[in-house]
Design an enzyme around this catalytic site. Structure first.
Site, short mmCIF file in Angstrom:
data_model
loop_
_atom_site.label_atom_id
_atom_site.label_comp_id
_atom_site.label_asym_id
_atom_site.label_seq_id
_atom_site.Cartn_x
_atom_site.Cartn_y
_atom_site.Cartn_z
N SER A 48 0.83 -1.20 0.00
CA SER A 48 0.00 0.00 0.00
C SER A 48 0.87 1.26 0.00
O SER A 48 1.72 1.43 -0.86
CB SER A 48 -0.96 -0.04 1.20
OG SER A 48 -2.01 0.88 1.04
N ASP A 162 -5.36 -3.52 -2.73
CA ASP A 162 -4.40 -3.16 -1.69
C ASP A 162 -3.72 -4.37 -1.03
O ASP A 162 -4.38 -5.26 -0.50
CB ASP A 162 -5.13 -2.35 -0.62
CG ASP A 162 -4.20 -1.61 0.31
OD1 ASP A 162 -3.45 -2.28 1.04
OD2 ASP A 162 -4.22 -0.37 0.29
#
Length: 279
Positions: A48, A162
């Site tokens: 991320s 993510d």
């Protein structure tokens, strides 16, 4: 023969950068502190926002990115967000990526001057994906595609989101880099908690004074809660040689315009961890 901190200058380390929304910018300060102590970062992996910082660092463009980042105020940052209503996410992310790509370029991962791995999650196969080749921004955009906030990103026919969903602190991916020591940045630490404390989530301090949340805050706190527990397990199963702990209350998940402040927090926490470890 040199002893103490001087003996460790030039020591090769691999860096694990964690997921944590806007707190991820604190990892810029961590990198600056590690370099100031003479440590040789030879590989980096991230999930991320950790992948974002790590990928830009691996491309050799962190200083330029930092300079651009700290000049952005709240309104300027919000203007970089392009709504994606009716799609599988509130934001497309195209305008934001385009602005960052102006500074960094779009090299291929396998051509970067150091080993880099971006972590994403394949939703269809429900498994972690290590992105170690291909265009850098494809990997970064996939790694920070927070479900519900950013639309998923397709890479090589796979729908990716993510990396923090399943690997908020990708220690395993970094271990394979072969560096002498591992330095991990834990983005889910409570202030003043003893290192290595693995209290259960119900033992965490409870924020007071607010019981109502908007949609974005609800999403971010839910993701943060899940990531904190997984990161706790990752650290317990494979403890790195050095852990830098960024306080969970450093900022709200979405306050990306507080970069300058967060960078200084990261540097201070890294200095504290390095001093304690004798670097």
């Amino acid at each position: 023969m040199a002893t103490g901190p001087e003996a460790r200058r030039g020591e090769k380390v691999a860096l694990v950068l964690g997921a944590g929304g806007a707190r991820g910018f604190a990892q810029i300060g961590v990198i600056e502190a590690l370099e100031a102590r003479g440590l040789d970062i030879v590989a980096v992996s991230g999930s991320s926002s950790g992948a974002l910082v790590g990928g830009i660092y691996a491309a050799g463009k962190l200083a330029e990115f930092r300079e651009r980042l700290v000049r952005l105020d709240r309104n300027q940052f919000l203007r970089l967000l392009d709504p994606g209503f009716r799609l599988a996410g509130l934001l497309r992310g195209e305008r934001l990526v385009a602005a960052m790509r102006e500074v960094v370029g779009n090299p291929r991962i396998e051509e970067l001057p150091m080993l880099f791995t971006a972590i994403a999650v394949d939703l269809q196969r429900q498994r972690v994906v290590w992105l170690r080749s291909g265009p850098l921004w494809d990997a970064l955009r996939a790694s920070f595609a927070i479900p519900g906030l950013f639309t998923p990103h397709e890479v090589d026919g796979r729908l990716l989101v993510d990396g923090g969903l399943l690997a908020p602190l990708p220690i395993t991916a970094t271990r394979l880099a072969g560096a002498h020591r591992l330095v991990a940045v834990d983005m889910h630490s409570w202030p003043d908690r003893p290192p290595g404390d693995l209290l259960q989530p119900e033992d965490d301090p409870v924020p007071r004074g607010r019981t109502r949340m908007g949609l974005v805050e609800l999403m971010s706190r839910s993701l943060d809660t899940m990531q904190a527990q997984i990161a706790r397990v990752e650290l317990a199963l494979d403890p790195p040689e050095l852990v830098v702990r960024i306080p969970r209350d450093a900022c709200q998940f979405y306050e990306f315009w507080r970069a300058a402040e967060l960078i200084e927090i990261g540097r201070a926490e890294a200095e504290k961890a390095l001093d304690a470890a004798g670097y």
